[in-house]
Design an enzyme around this catalytic site. Structure first.
Site, PDB file in Angstrom:
ATOM      1  N   LYS A 197       0.838  -1.189   0.000  1.00 45.40           N
ATOM      2  CA  LYS A 197       0.000   0.000   0.000  1.00 45.40           C
ATOM      3  C   LYS A 197       0.885   1.256   0.000  1.00 45.40           C
ATOM      4  O   LYS A 197       2.088   1.174   0.243  1.00 45.40           O
ATOM      5  CB  LYS A 197      -0.911  -0.001   1.238  1.00 45.40           C
ATOM      6  CG  LYS A 197      -1.830  -1.219   1.295  1.00 45.40           C
ATOM      7  CD  LYS A 197      -2.746  -1.310   0.083  1.00 45.40           C
ATOM      8  CE  LYS A 197      -3.747  -2.438   0.137  1.00 45.40           C
ATOM      9  NZ  LYS A 197      -3.168  -3.780   0.098  1.00 45.40           N
TER      10      LYS A 197
HETATM   11  C1  LIG Z   1      -9.563  -2.348  -1.837  1.00 49.17           C
HETATM   12  C2  LIG Z   1      -9.054  -3.104  -0.642  1.00 49.17           C
HETATM   13  N1  LIG Z   1      -9.838  -3.204   0.449  1.00 49.17           N
HETATM   14  C3  LIG Z   1      -9.437  -3.848   1.546  1.00 49.17           C
HETATM   15  C4  LIG Z   1      -8.196  -4.442   1.609  1.00 49.17           C
HETATM   16  C5  LIG Z   1      -7.840  -5.239   2.825  1.00 49.17           C
HETATM   17  O1  LIG Z   1      -6.731  -4.790   3.497  1.00 49.17           O
HETATM   18  P1  LIG Z   1      -5.784  -5.782   4.342  1.00 49.17           P
HETATM   19  O2  LIG Z   1      -5.004  -6.589   3.375  1.00 49.17           O
HETATM   20  O3  LIG Z   1      -4.956  -4.837   5.146  1.00 49.17           O
HETATM   21  O4  LIG Z   1      -6.671  -6.612   5.196  1.00 49.17           O
HETATM   22  C6  LIG Z   1      -7.324  -4.340   0.532  1.00 49.17           C
HETATM   23  C7  LIG Z   1      -5.971  -4.938   0.598  1.00 49.17           C
HETATM   24  O5  LIG Z   1      -5.328  -5.287  -0.323  1.00 49.17           O
HETATM   25  C8  LIG Z   1      -7.770  -3.673  -0.645  1.00 49.17           C
HETATM   26  O6  LIG Z   1      -7.000  -3.572  -1.729  1.00 49.17           O
END
Ligand SMILES: Cc1ncc(COP(=O)(O)O)c(C=O)c1O
Length: 421
Positions: A197
């Protein structure tokens, strides 16, 4: 597949925040380890890193409340819990998404409903109307692949109907829409701080909102079903009393996140500059266009999405990119769990338990949806003829020139060009 791109270079891996890690993050982590205070609410020495990160986040996003969470998925689930989403609710998500956004809806017992994306590769406000039913209780505006949604368009559909909008900013941290930070326009915003990210602490999340009650409800859900006063558990008002999910951020993550948040504007502006330069170098190439940007100035730019005239040309471009060392390029249709119909558990409506929930629960009986390819034909057609190239946060002009030259050469030698000769 070659690793080297033209010029004998390698196209760096993505992970925008990682390329910017230095001794500042190392010192912040050391501070936590040396004092043995790894838990955010108490320790040998009073902990402060997660508190400091939340304070910095309130200032950065300009919001009343910021709540650190241990993942973006957890942030989605806590936000949905705070918003009262559960059995009997339909939640609209775009056809281009990440599996976690669907997973969160299923985890709270609600039904995911797909909305079409348009050439912006984000939810189309126009087509959103068709997905709304009397059971629609939430719209998740996902700012996909770094670029903000058309928030004015989405809010104009949602607000008169009283449907709240949750902004999923996992892929667009640091982005803006018409001068406003993403995450601050809907009722709540969530972020992921996972490794790939714009800023990272390895694994982490954040919820922001200006609504006191939603904050307390999210807080209670992320912790132990109660609130805290000066770090100590306290009984909340009835609206915030619930069941905790144990999604607190650790001090180690808070320490890294605090440093990375300071670097976020520089990381984003570096990617923006590279993307602008690559796009400028490709201006006027016949048969090539780019994703429509709802706000070009607010784009965080970790990816370029290229639209070709048809699926054959998109596949040709991808093959050429891969053969020339751009291994992280994808045809969007094949971009794994970012595409609704690639998510097997969604297509199969895999239940959470033997009781079949959420798809077979009584409260959801009116919500019958098909998630196989073809459910979103407009989006499917776009996915088939588009190619995504990551824009790492550490490119040099030589990398950018190599990308421009490879794409130009591919499109001059592609099936479309050959047909014109
Ligand atoms: C659009 C979106 N929402 C939610 C998430 C979930 O985040 P995490 O991987 O920190 O749980 C991601 C992660 O890649 C994402 O790209």
């Amino acid at each position: 597949m070659k690793n080297q791109i033209p010029g004998g270079l390698t196209w760096p891996q993505e992970f925008p925040g990682v390329h910017w890690i230095d001794e500042q993050e190392a010192n912040a982590v050391l501070d936590v380890v040396k004092h043995g205070s790894l838990f955010r609410y108490y320790g040998i020495k009073p902990p402060h890193h997660v508190d400091d990160f939340e304070q910095a986040a309130r200032e950065f996003y300009g919001v009343k409340h910021a709540l650190a969470i241990n993942s973006g998925t957890g942030a989605l689930i806590c936000a949905m819990t705070a918003l009262g989403i559960g059995p009997g609710c339909e939640v609209i998500v775009p056809a281009f998404l990440w599996v976690a956004s669907i997973g969160a809806i299923v985890q709270v017992g609600a039904i995911p409903v797909l909305g079409e994306v348009d050439e912006s590769f984000n939810l189309s406000p126009e087509m959103l109307r068709r997905a709304i039913t009397p059971r629609t209780k939430l719209i998740v505006a996902i700012h996909m692949a770094g670029s903000p949604c058309d928030m004015d368009g989405l809010m104009a559909v949602a607000t008169p109907l009283g449907i709240p909008v949750l902004e999923d900013c996992a892929q667009c941290n640091g982005g803006t829409y018409r001068g406003r930070k993403v995450g601050t326009i809907g009722r709540m915003g969530i972020f992921s701080l996972q490794l790939n990210k714009n800023m990272t602490c390895g694994e982490g999340g954040l919820i922001i909102t200006n609504d006191d009650k939603l904050y307390e409800r999210a807080f209670s859900a992320h912790d132990m079903g109660m609130v805290r006063k000066n770090g100590r558990l306290a009984h909340p008002e009835d609206y915030a009393l619930s069941w905790g999910q144990g999604r607190r951020m650790t001090e180690l993550c808070g320490a890294v996140a605090g440093v990375q948040l300071k670097k976020l504007p520089a990381i984003v502006s570096r990617m923006r500059a590279s993307k602008k330069r690559i796009k400028a170098g490709l201006a006027g190439v016949e048969g090539l266009s780019f994703r429509k940007l709802a706000d070009a100035d607010g784009d965080t730019a970790p990816f370029i999405i290229m639209l070709l005239e048809n699926a054959g040309t998109a596949q040709h471009l991808l093959t050429q990119l891969r053969e020339n060392g751009f291994g992280s390029a994808f045809r969007i249709a094949d971009y794994g769990l970012h595409i609704y119909s690639n998510i097997v558990a969604l297509v199969n409506k895999t239940p959470l338990s033997a009781a079949g929930n959420p798809w077979s629960s009584m409260e959801n009986r009116q919500s019958a949806y098909d998630y196989r390819q073809g459910a979103c034909p407009y989006s499917d057609a776009l996915f088939a003829r588009s190619v995504l190239l990551p824009v790492p946060s550490c490119l040099t002009p030589a990398h950018e020139d190599a990308a421009i030259a490879t794409i130009k050469a591919a499109l001059h030698s592609g099936p479309a060009a050959a047909g014109k000769k």
